[in-house]
Design a protein around this motif. Sequence first.
Motif, PDB file in Angstrom:
ATOM      1  N   GLY A  94       0.650  18.458   5.913  1.00  0.00           N
ATOM      2  CA  GLY A  94       1.151  17.263   6.550  1.00  0.00           C
ATOM      3  C   GLY A  94       2.739  16.974   6.041  1.00  0.00           C
ATOM      4  N   VAL A  95       3.150  15.676   6.131  1.00  0.00           N
ATOM      5  CA  VAL A  95       4.298  15.321   5.631  1.00  0.00           C
ATOM      6  C   VAL A  95       4.376  15.220   3.985  1.00  0.00           C
ATOM      7  CG1 VAL A  95       6.347  13.774   5.895  1.00  0.00           C
ATOM      8  CG2 VAL A  95       4.973  14.470   7.943  1.00  0.00           C
ATOM      9  N   LEU A  96       5.317  15.806   3.385  1.00  0.00           N
ATOM     10  CA  LEU A  96       5.491  15.616   1.953  1.00  0.00           C
ATOM     11  C   LEU A  96       6.731  15.272   1.705  1.00  0.00           C
ATOM     12  CD1 LEU A  96       3.686  19.184   1.008  1.00  0.00           C
ATOM     13  CD2 LEU A  96       2.569  16.839   1.171  1.00  0.00           C
ATOM     14  N   GLY A 142       8.101   1.127  -3.303  1.00  0.00           N
ATOM     15  CA  GLY A 142       6.687   1.091  -3.620  1.00  0.00           C
ATOM     16  C   GLY A 142       5.676   1.233  -2.385  1.00  0.00           C
ATOM     17  N   GLY A 143       6.126   1.193  -1.107  1.00  0.00           N
ATOM     18  CA  GLY A 143       5.055   1.421  -0.094  1.00  0.00           C
ATOM     19  C   GLY A 143       5.145   0.379   0.997  1.00  0.00           C
ATOM     20  N   LEU A 144       4.173   0.504   1.639  1.00  0.00           N
ATOM     21  CA  LEU A 144       4.115  -0.775   2.940  1.00  0.00           C
ATOM     22  C   LEU A 144       3.690  -2.073   2.507  1.00  0.00           C
ATOM     23  CD1 LEU A 144       2.552   1.583   5.569  1.00  0.00           C
ATOM     24  CD2 LEU A 144       4.813   1.405   5.411  1.00  0.00           C
ATOM     25  N   ARG A 145       4.415  -3.002   2.729  1.00  0.00           N
ATOM     26  CA  ARG A 145       4.101  -4.337   2.470  1.00  0.00           C
ATOM     27  C   ARG A 145       3.298  -5.101   3.292  1.00  0.00           C
ATOM     28  NH1 ARG A 145       7.188  -5.770  -1.983  1.00  0.00           N
ATOM     29  NH2 ARG A 145       8.918  -4.399  -2.443  1.00  0.00           N
ATOM     30  N   ILE A 176       0.683  -1.213   0.067  1.00  0.00           N
ATOM     31  CA  ILE A 176       0.056  -0.082  -0.024  1.00  0.00           C
ATOM     32  C   ILE A 176       0.918   1.229  -0.013  1.00  0.00           C
ATOM     33  CG2 ILE A 176      -1.628   1.479   1.413  1.00  0.00           C
ATOM     34  CD1 ILE A 176      -3.001  -0.975   2.325  1.00  0.00           C
ATOM     35  N   GLN A 177       0.705   2.240  -0.931  1.00  0.00           N
ATOM     36  CA  GLN A 177       1.407   3.341  -0.991  1.00  0.00           C
ATOM     37  C   GLN A 177       1.037   4.457   0.244  1.00  0.00           C
ATOM     38  OE1 GLN A 177       0.767   4.978  -4.915  1.00  0.00           O
ATOM     39  NE2 GLN A 177       2.446   3.911  -5.832  1.00  0.00           N
ATOM     40  N   THR A 178       2.051   5.185   0.688  1.00  0.00           N
ATOM     41  CA  THR A 178       1.892   5.865   1.994  1.00  0.00           C
ATOM     42  C   THR A 178       1.293   7.252   1.414  1.00  0.00           C
ATOM     43  OG1 THR A 178       3.927   6.946   1.741  1.00  0.00           O
ATOM     44  CG2 THR A 178       3.727   4.824   3.140  1.00  0.00           C
ATOM     45  N   GLY A 179       1.467   7.602  -0.087  1.00  0.00           N
ATOM     46  CA  GLY A 179       0.999   8.787  -0.475  1.00  0.00           C
ATOM     47  C   GLY A 179       1.975   9.860  -0.163  1.00  0.00           C
ATOM     48  N   ILE A 180       3.159   9.444   0.363  1.00  0.00           N
ATOM     49  CA  ILE A 180       4.324  10.556   0.505  1.00  0.00           C
ATOM     50  C   ILE A 180       5.476   9.894  -0.607  1.00  0.00           C
ATOM     51  CG2 ILE A 180       6.089  11.536   2.024  1.00  0.00           C
ATOM     52  CD1 ILE A 180       4.107  10.603   4.314  1.00  0.00           C
ATOM     53  N   VAL A 181       5.528  10.501  -1.657  1.00  0.00           N
ATOM     54  CA  VAL A 181       6.255  10.173  -3.003  1.00  0.00           C
ATOM     55  C   VAL A 181       7.715   9.664  -2.186  1.00  0.00           C
ATOM     56  CG1 VAL A 181       7.310  10.776  -5.047  1.00  0.00           C
ATOM     57  CG2 VAL A 181       4.912  11.540  -4.376  1.00  0.00           C
ATOM     58  N   ASN A 182       8.676  10.413  -1.492  1.00  0.00           N
ATOM     59  CA  ASN A 182       9.922  10.255  -1.453  1.00  0.00           C
ATOM     60  C   ASN A 182       9.991   8.768  -0.356  1.00  0.00           C
ATOM     61  OD1 ASN A 182      10.641  12.440  -2.973  1.00  0.00           O
ATOM     62  ND2 ASN A 182      11.226  13.691  -1.286  1.00  0.00           N
ATOM     63  N   LEU A 183       8.973   8.815   0.394  1.00  0.00           N
ATOM     64  CA  LEU A 183       8.992   7.628   1.463  1.00  0.00           C
ATOM     65  C   LEU A 183       8.424   6.485   0.614  1.00  0.00           C
ATOM     66  CD1 LEU A 183       9.189   6.588   4.267  1.00  0.00           C
ATOM     67  CD2 LEU A 183       6.608   7.147   4.569  1.00  0.00           C
ATOM     68  N   ASP A 184       7.612   6.600  -0.500  1.00  0.00           N
ATOM     69  CA  ASP A 184       7.218   5.354  -1.105  1.00  0.00           C
ATOM     70  C   ASP A 184       8.218   4.874  -1.884  1.00  0.00           C
ATOM     71  OD1 ASP A 184       4.622   5.104  -0.228  1.00  0.00           O
ATOM     72  OD2 ASP A 184       3.962   6.198  -1.600  1.00  0.00           O
ATOM     73  N   GLU A 185       9.225   5.730  -2.457  1.00  0.00           N
ATOM     74  CA  GLU A 185      10.338   5.571  -3.213  1.00  0.00           C
ATOM     75  C   GLU A 185      11.312   4.739  -2.213  1.00  0.00           C
ATOM     76  OE1 GLU A 185      11.752   9.078  -5.182  1.00  0.00           O
ATOM     77  OE2 GLU A 185      10.211   8.923  -6.470  1.00  0.00           O
ATOM     78  N   ASN A 203      -3.868   9.961   3.806  1.00  0.00           N
ATOM     79  CA  ASN A 203      -3.673   9.487   2.753  1.00  0.00           C
ATOM     80  C   ASN A 203      -4.344   8.236   2.292  1.00  0.00           C
ATOM     81  OD1 ASN A 203      -2.073  11.836   1.888  1.00  0.00           O
ATOM     82  ND2 ASN A 203      -0.113  10.639   2.233  1.00  0.00           N
ATOM     83  N   ILE A 204      -4.249   7.262   3.166  1.00  0.00           N
ATOM     84  CA  ILE A 204      -4.742   5.999   2.770  1.00  0.00           C
ATOM     85  C   ILE A 204      -6.231   6.093   3.098  1.00  0.00           C
ATOM     86  CG2 ILE A 204      -4.814   3.591   3.915  1.00  0.00           C
ATOM     87  CD1 ILE A 204      -1.988   3.774   4.567  1.00  0.00           C
ATOM     88  N   SER A 205      -6.887   6.855   3.963  1.00  0.00           N
ATOM     89  CA  SER A 205      -8.115   6.770   4.247  1.00  0.00           C
ATOM     90  C   SER A 205      -9.033   7.534   3.267  1.00  0.00           C
ATOM     91  CB  SER A 205      -8.556   7.900   5.666  1.00  0.00           C
ATOM     92  OG  SER A 205      -8.171   9.002   5.289  1.00  0.00           O
ATOM     93  N   ILE A 206      -8.452   8.235   2.159  1.00  0.00           N
ATOM     94  CA  ILE A 206      -9.008   8.777   0.860  1.00  0.00           C
ATOM     95  C   ILE A 206      -9.398   7.511   0.121  1.00  0.00           C
ATOM     96  CG2 ILE A 206      -8.580  10.069  -0.940  1.00  0.00           C
ATOM     97  CD1 ILE A 206      -9.323  11.972   1.347  1.00  0.00           C
TER      98      ILE A 206
END
Length: 311
Positions: A309-311, A91-94, A78-87, A119-122
């Motif tokens: 938020g955190v970007l 890809g995101g949280l497994r 699942i992607q966190t919606g925070i681009v740098n963190l997902d990279e 981000n996930i709740s959206i």
Amino acid sequence: MMRLNVPMITSAALVDKLLSRNVFTVFDFLQRPNLDLQDICNLSCKEVSKLKDNIMISYCSDFINAFILYSNSSTNCIQTGIVNLDELLNGGLRYGNIYEFCGPSACGKTQLCYSIISNISITSRNIIFIDTKCEFSIKRIKEIIYHTYHVSKNQMKVALDKIHVYSILEIYSLISCLHSLKEKSELIIIIDSIPVLYLPFVGSSKNEGLCFMNHIHSILKRLCKNKSIVLLTNLAVKNCDFSNEDVTSLSTKQTEYKPAIGKYWLHVPSTRLMLTSKQSQQYVINVTISKSVNLPINKNCILTLNNKGVL
């Protein structure tokens, strides 16, 4: 099991030799020791091994290349919606992993959790947020969602309905809460913060805190087996060693941080992210991978914190 034949084996003469020695099927051939096959086929060890590899790849559909398996698993997150963190997280949280945000006080751990929740709740995902500090701010969540997505009141309500908050004040309640989730699958569980419940047991002669943390670890592993994602926040403390040190050498030691809760907890998270922050023209959070089973250690990214938020 498929019977040995000429396309599978290099020549009819070899097939006849194998059949004469009771090697009839692919299974028989693969299970037979290499030394026996060398004697039967009059081949070298390297030739027998290569022949076995070719048969496994071409005729045994149950076998799969490990790299392909790993590549396919990259979509199971699942992607966190925070681009740098997902990279940073490839890809995101497994699913099936325990993540830990670790850092000193006021470094942005909770704000990072709030941004991930928002981000996930959206999307269509429900989130379990376990608050051990009694500081959960629905106002801050609404602020992040509004400034990031500019949603209507109805859309805001739908998003907030997906966030289930549990206020936990003692470790016994946390254990009961986690037990109630054991039979559910594909959950996103955030615990902010784990040391708050453990620290009251520090110094206890019976060492009860360690027993409780061991139990919590077992439940978290059970939840991960049900394809859930667990995200914890942990306090980082200065890594000072005063034994055989002079005063001048302590300055370098004090700049290093280590996770709280002791050595036992070090192996629990699948991935530990160390957070440090600084205030300049904007609030900057540095995130570094300090431990992971599938990500490169010491890789890092820079995040910023503002009203979105955190970007």
